[in-house]
Design a protein around this motif. Sequence first.
Motif, PDB file in Angstrom:
ATOM      1  N   GLY A  40       7.086  10.080  12.644  1.00  0.00           N
ATOM      2  CA  GLY A  40       6.815   9.060  13.651  1.00  0.00           C
ATOM      3  C   GLY A  40       7.142   9.460  15.074  1.00  0.00           C
ATOM      4  N   LYS A  41       7.428  10.744  15.302  1.00  0.00           N
ATOM      5  CA  LYS A  41       7.888  11.185  16.626  1.00  0.00           C
ATOM      6  C   LYS A  41       6.827  10.961  17.704  1.00  0.00           C
ATOM      7  N   SER A  42       5.592  11.383  17.449  1.00  0.00           N
ATOM      8  CA  SER A  42       4.552  11.260  18.483  1.00  0.00           C
ATOM      9  C   SER A  42       4.174   9.804  18.733  1.00  0.00           C
ATOM     10  N   THR A  43       4.207   8.987  17.702  1.00  0.00           N
ATOM     11  CA  THR A  43       3.966   7.554  17.896  1.00  0.00           C
ATOM     12  C   THR A  43       5.059   6.967  18.787  1.00  0.00           C
ATOM     13  N   LEU A  44       6.299   7.385  18.537  1.00  0.00           N
ATOM     14  CA  LEU A  44       7.414   6.930  19.365  1.00  0.00           C
ATOM     15  C   LEU A  44       7.178   7.297  20.827  1.00  0.00           C
ATOM     16  N   ALA A  45       6.691   8.523  21.057  1.00  0.00           N
ATOM     17  CA  ALA A  45       6.437   8.983  22.429  1.00  0.00           C
ATOM     18  C   ALA A  45       5.414   8.095  23.118  1.00  0.00           C
ATOM     19  N   LYS A  46       4.331   7.770  22.431  1.00  0.00           N
ATOM     20  CA  LYS A  46       3.272   6.952  23.037  1.00  0.00           C
ATOM     21  C   LYS A  46       3.747   5.528  23.295  1.00  0.00           C
ATOM     22  N   LEU A  47       4.678   5.045  22.484  1.00  0.00           N
ATOM     23  CA  LEU A  47       5.244   3.719  22.722  1.00  0.00           C
ATOM     24  C   LEU A  47       6.164   3.730  23.942  1.00  0.00           C
ATOM     25  N   MET A  48       6.776   4.882  24.218  1.00  0.00           N
ATOM     26  CA  MET A  48       7.722   4.958  25.329  1.00  0.00           C
ATOM     27  C   MET A  48       7.056   4.713  26.669  1.00  0.00           C
ATOM     28  N   ASN A  49       5.826   5.195  26.834  1.00  0.00           N
ATOM     29  CA  ASN A  49       5.201   5.009  28.150  1.00  0.00           C
ATOM     30  C   ASN A  49       3.982   4.095  28.108  1.00  0.00           C
ATOM     31  N   GLY A  50       3.898   3.277  27.066  1.00  0.00           N
ATOM     32  CA  GLY A  50       2.886   2.236  27.054  1.00  0.00           C
ATOM     33  C   GLY A  50       1.496   2.669  26.638  1.00  0.00           C
ATOM     34  N   LEU A  51       1.315   3.905  26.154  1.00  0.00           N
ATOM     35  CA  LEU A  51       0.016   4.281  25.613  1.00  0.00           C
ATOM     36  C   LEU A  51      -0.273   3.487  24.341  1.00  0.00           C
ATOM     37  N   LEU A  52       0.796   3.152  23.608  1.00  0.00           N
ATOM     38  CA  LEU A  52       0.710   2.232  22.483  1.00  0.00           C
ATOM     39  C   LEU A  52       1.676   1.082  22.749  1.00  0.00           C
ATOM     40  N   LEU A  53       1.380  -0.074  22.184  1.00  0.00           N
ATOM     41  CA  LEU A  53       2.258  -1.236  22.282  1.00  0.00           C
ATOM     42  C   LEU A  53       2.733  -1.607  20.880  1.00  0.00           C
ATOM     43  N   PRO A  54       3.964  -2.062  20.727  1.00  0.00           N
ATOM     44  CA  PRO A  54       4.509  -2.340  19.390  1.00  0.00           C
ATOM     45  C   PRO A  54       3.703  -3.414  18.658  1.00  0.00           C
ATOM     46  N   ARG A  55       3.628  -3.266  17.332  1.00  0.00           N
ATOM     47  CA  ARG A  55       3.061  -4.334  16.506  1.00  0.00           C
ATOM     48  C   ARG A  55       4.073  -5.466  16.364  1.00  0.00           C
ATOM     49  N   SER A  56       5.356  -5.091  16.305  1.00  0.00           N
ATOM     50  CA  SER A  56       6.431  -6.081  16.312  1.00  0.00           C
ATOM     51  C   SER A  56       7.628  -5.465  17.012  1.00  0.00           C
ATOM     52  N   GLY A  57       8.545  -6.312  17.468  1.00  0.00           N
ATOM     53  CA  GLY A  57       9.659  -5.823  18.266  1.00  0.00           C
ATOM     54  C   GLY A  57       9.239  -5.634  19.716  1.00  0.00           C
ATOM     55  N   THR A  58      10.147  -5.059  20.508  1.00  0.00           N
ATOM     56  CA  THR A  58       9.914  -4.949  21.953  1.00  0.00           C
ATOM     57  C   THR A  58      10.371  -3.598  22.479  1.00  0.00           C
ATOM     58  N   VAL A  59       9.553  -2.993  23.324  1.00  0.00           N
ATOM     59  CA  VAL A  59       9.953  -1.818  24.104  1.00  0.00           C
ATOM     60  C   VAL A  59      10.123  -2.295  25.544  1.00  0.00           C
ATOM     61  N   ARG A  60      11.268  -2.013  26.136  1.00  0.00           N
ATOM     62  CA  ARG A  60      11.540  -2.451  27.509  1.00  0.00           C
ATOM     63  C   ARG A  60      11.798  -1.251  28.407  1.00  0.00           C
ATOM     64  N   PHE A  61      11.193  -1.259  29.568  1.00  0.00           N
ATOM     65  CA  PHE A  61      11.468  -0.274  30.614  1.00  0.00           C
ATOM     66  C   PHE A  61      11.995  -1.059  31.808  1.00  0.00           C
ATOM     67  N   ASP A  62      13.186  -0.721  32.264  1.00  0.00           N
ATOM     68  CA  ASP A  62      13.840  -1.494  33.326  1.00  0.00           C
ATOM     69  C   ASP A  62      13.913  -2.979  32.955  1.00  0.00           C
ATOM     70  N   ALA A  63      14.246  -3.233  31.695  1.00  0.00           N
ATOM     71  CA  ALA A  63      14.496  -4.588  31.168  1.00  0.00           C
ATOM     72  C   ALA A  63      13.241  -5.447  31.060  1.00  0.00           C
ATOM     73  N   ARG A  64      12.059  -4.873  31.334  1.00  0.00           N
ATOM     74  CA  ARG A  64      10.824  -5.652  31.203  1.00  0.00           C
ATOM     75  C   ARG A  64       9.961  -5.051  30.096  1.00  0.00           C
ATOM     76  N   PRO A  65       9.347  -5.885  29.251  1.00  0.00           N
ATOM     77  CA  PRO A  65       8.551  -5.377  28.122  1.00  0.00           C
ATOM     78  C   PRO A  65       7.345  -4.566  28.592  1.00  0.00           C
ATOM     79  N   THR A  66       7.050  -3.493  27.861  1.00  0.00           N
ATOM     80  CA  THR A  66       5.848  -2.716  28.175  1.00  0.00           C
ATOM     81  C   THR A  66       4.588  -3.504  27.864  1.00  0.00           C
ATOM     82  N   SER A  67       4.713  -4.547  27.046  1.00  0.00           N
ATOM     83  CA  SER A  67       3.558  -5.393  26.722  1.00  0.00           C
ATOM     84  C   SER A  67       3.177  -6.318  27.874  1.00  0.00           C
ATOM     85  N   ASP A  68       4.006  -6.386  28.907  1.00  0.00           N
ATOM     86  CA  ASP A  68       3.708  -7.176  30.099  1.00  0.00           C
ATOM     87  C   ASP A  68       2.690  -6.406  30.940  1.00  0.00           C
TER      88      ASP A  68
END
Length: 268
Positions: A40-68
């Motif tokens: 799952g390493k490459s999927t994790l990478a794409k989630l880190m910078n918003g190329l992918l968005l989580p199906r569940s849970g939240t990824v936050r950059f500077d305390a704001r969700p990447t899904s915003d």
Amino acid sequence: MLEFDQVSYHYRRGQEVLRGVSFRIREGEFLSIVGGNGSGKSTLAKLMNGLLLPRSGTVRFDARPTSDAAHLQAVRQGVGLIFQNPDDQFITTGVSDEIVFGLENIRVPAEEIGERVRQALRAVRMEPYADSAPHELSGGQKQRAAIAAVLAMRPRLILFDEATSMLDPRGRADMLHRMRELHRQGLTVVQITHHMDEVPASDRVLLLDRGEIAFDGTPDDFFASADLESYALDTPFAVRVHEHLGLTGSLSADWKERVADQWNTPRK
């Protein structure tokens, strides 16, 4: 700076690639992410910078969700991604044009672009290749050009997704040198790697196994406690010697420093 909170992801009609992943990356940290193929390493990478968005849970950059959606450009500008294959990253037909392309997309004023291009090329020692086409470059030079294009956008975190895996030993040593230089300059650096000898000089190691975090700690603790073979990872030669001699305790800081020194000066 970057937080994963119970993040899961699956591709369309596929099984989950990541399951309930939670961790944080601090500003100025040097993190190594390791794991076997399919972990799952490459999927994790794409989630880190918003190329992918989580199906569940939240990824936050500077305390704001990447899904915003209103925050997504700030995420992609703040988290620069270097791919495994640099050819997958090039858009234009020239090194300078590649750097300019990103700057124009984030609307950098025209009078500022030239100086940013020069600074980025200087940072990776690619000034002589400013007018070269990507196909004229070696693998290592292509990766340096990709780094320059990312640096010009002034990210706060640079993520290397197995960026050394397609390079020869000289190019790999040079790439590792670039990572350490960027970290010393204050950037947050994350490297995804399957080369275990690249891990020791990082601050922290995250081990993924079948989409879950199996280890999160220091390189010393990782090599002392993790059964690398059970995760389809190679044990570095220095670790095998350490075990063969029956030495106890964590691996010495001296060994880590020697490994780090090998990275400091690329081979000529």
